[in-house]
Design an enzyme around this catalytic site. Structure first.
Site, short mmCIF file in Angstrom:
data_model
loop_
_atom_site.label_atom_id
_atom_site.label_comp_id
_atom_site.label_asym_id
_atom_site.label_seq_id
_atom_site.Cartn_x
_atom_site.Cartn_y
_atom_site.Cartn_z
N GLY A 46 0.83 -1.19 0.00
CA GLY A 46 0.00 0.00 0.00
C GLY A 46 0.87 1.24 0.00
O GLY A 46 2.06 1.17 0.33
N GLN A 51 3.11 9.90 1.77
CA GLN A 51 4.45 9.30 1.81
C GLN A 51 5.33 9.77 0.66
O GLN A 51 6.55 9.63 0.73
CB GLN A 51 4.35 7.77 1.77
CG GLN A 51 3.75 7.18 3.04
CD GLN A 51 3.58 5.69 2.92
OE1 GLN A 51 2.59 5.21 2.38
NE2 GLN A 51 4.55 4.92 3.41
N CYS A 96 6.27 -0.43 7.32
CA CYS A 96 5.90 0.78 6.58
C CYS A 96 7.07 1.20 5.71
O CYS A 96 8.22 1.20 6.16
CB CYS A 96 5.55 1.90 7.56
SG CYS A 96 5.05 3.43 6.75
N LEU A 97 6.77 1.59 4.48
CA LEU A 97 7.84 2.01 3.57
C LEU A 97 8.53 3.28 4.06
O LEU A 97 9.66 3.57 3.66
CB LEU A 97 7.27 2.23 2.16
CG LEU A 97 6.74 0.96 1.47
CD1 LEU A 97 6.04 1.32 0.16
CD2 LEU A 97 7.86 -0.05 1.23
N HIS A 138 -4.14 1.54 7.89
CA HIS A 138 -2.77 2.07 7.95
C HIS A 138 -2.62 3.25 6.97
O HIS A 138 -2.00 4.27 7.29
CB HIS A 138 -1.82 0.91 7.62
CG HIS A 138 -0.37 1.24 7.46
ND1 HIS A 138 0.61 0.70 8.27
CD2 HIS A 138 0.30 2.03 6.56
CE1 HIS A 138 1.79 1.14 7.89
NE2 HIS A 138 1.65 1.94 6.85
N GLU A 139 -3.20 3.11 5.77
CA GLU A 139 -3.06 4.17 4.75
C GLU A 139 -3.88 5.41 5.11
O GLU A 139 -3.42 6.55 4.91
CB GLU A 139 -3.47 3.66 3.36
CG GLU A 139 -2.74 2.41 2.86
CD GLU A 139 -1.24 2.48 2.96
OE1 GLU A 139 -0.69 3.60 3.02
OE2 GLU A 139 -0.59 1.42 2.99
N HIS A 142 -2.02 7.47 7.43
CA HIS A 142 -1.00 8.33 6.79
C HIS A 142 -1.63 9.64 6.31
O HIS A 142 -1.02 10.71 6.45
CB HIS A 142 -0.39 7.63 5.57
CG HIS A 142 0.74 6.70 5.87
ND1 HIS A 142 1.89 7.10 6.51
CD2 HIS A 142 0.93 5.38 5.58
CE1 HIS A 142 2.73 6.07 6.61
NE2 HIS A 142 2.16 5.01 6.05
O1 GNR Z 1 4.08 -2.70 2.54
C1 GNR Z 1 3.46 -2.55 3.60
N1 GNR Z 1 3.16 -3.62 4.35
C2 GNR Z 1 2.31 -3.60 5.44
C3 GNR Z 1 2.29 -4.70 6.29
C4 GNR Z 1 1.43 -4.73 7.37
C5 GNR Z 1 0.62 -3.67 7.62
C6 GNR Z 1 0.63 -2.55 6.80
C7 GNR Z 1 1.46 -2.52 5.70
S1 GNR Z 1 1.46 -1.14 4.66
C8 GNR Z 1 3.11 -1.18 4.05
C9 GNR Z 1 3.30 -0.14 2.97
C10 GNR Z 1 3.15 1.23 3.57
O2 GNR Z 1 3.97 1.76 4.26
N2 GNR Z 1 2.02 1.84 3.35
O3 GNR Z 1 1.78 3.03 3.90
NI NI Z 2 2.98 3.07 5.72
#
Ligand code: GNR
Ligand code: NI
Length: 180
Positions: A46, A51, A96-97, A138-139, A142
């Protein structure tokens, strides 16, 4: 299509609250295309526009694509809103990236219903469960300036961000695995 630079925590720009998209036009679709390419290149499931330093309410997700780039099933969410969340919770080991090599367990509603506009600006509603439910929450976090470290205890968050800041200075974040 272009690959965008992903912001790394700690970075004040990750705390900005993204603005609602008023009109879905080609410029918005171009950002979504670039975000998807950036996400696949980084092996993420995601990505939120925040980001990549674009403060608009845009999210791309693909929880089906494998490491070889097969089974691509991109999902686009413009102005996503959680219209329902379950009382039962789920714990996932999140990453998270924007927080490279940092992982920890986060508890969130196990299922949710999301309302958003699709790539063509058409409204849709989607019931999410499993990894997709975790990822969309999670997104959306952000877009509201929240990273998963904000769900951890203050001690864990501080440790995580301190280590990230140090590794950022060393520019070694690619192959370090941290112990918290
Ligand atoms: O790649 C991602 N893997 C992930 C694993 C578990 C819970 C959430 C994520 S999102 C993350 C990519 C990211 O940072 N999205 O904002
Ligand atoms: Ni993230």
């Amino acid at each position: 299509m272009a690959r965008l630079k992903i912001l790394m925590a700690p970075d004040a720009r990750l705390k900005k609250v993204a603005e609602k998209v008023e009109k879905v036009d080609e410029s918005i679709q171009k950002i979504l295309d670039d975000m998807l390419e950036t996400m696949y290149a980084a092996n993420g499931i995601g990505l939120a526009a925040t980001q990549v330093d674009i403060h608009k309410r845009l999210v791309v997700i693909d929880v089906e694509c494998d490491e070889n780039g097969m089974n691509k099933k991109p999902l686009y969410f413009i102005n996503p809103e959680l219209v329902k969340t379950s009382d039962d919770l789920n714990v996932y080991q999140e990453g998270c990236l924007s927080l490279p090599n940092a992982f920890d367990e986060v508890e969130r509603p196990a299922t949710c219903t999301v309302k958003a506009l699709d790539y063509n600006g058409k409204e849709f509603t989607m019931d999410c469960e499993g990894l997709l439910a975790t990822c969309i929450q999670h997104e959306i976090d952000h877009l509201d300036g929240i990273i998963f470290a904000d769900h951890l205890s203050r001690l864990k968050r501080t440790r995580m961000l301190t280590k990230l800041e140090k590794s950022k200075k060393r520019k070694e974040y690619s192959d370090e695995i941290f112990q918290y």
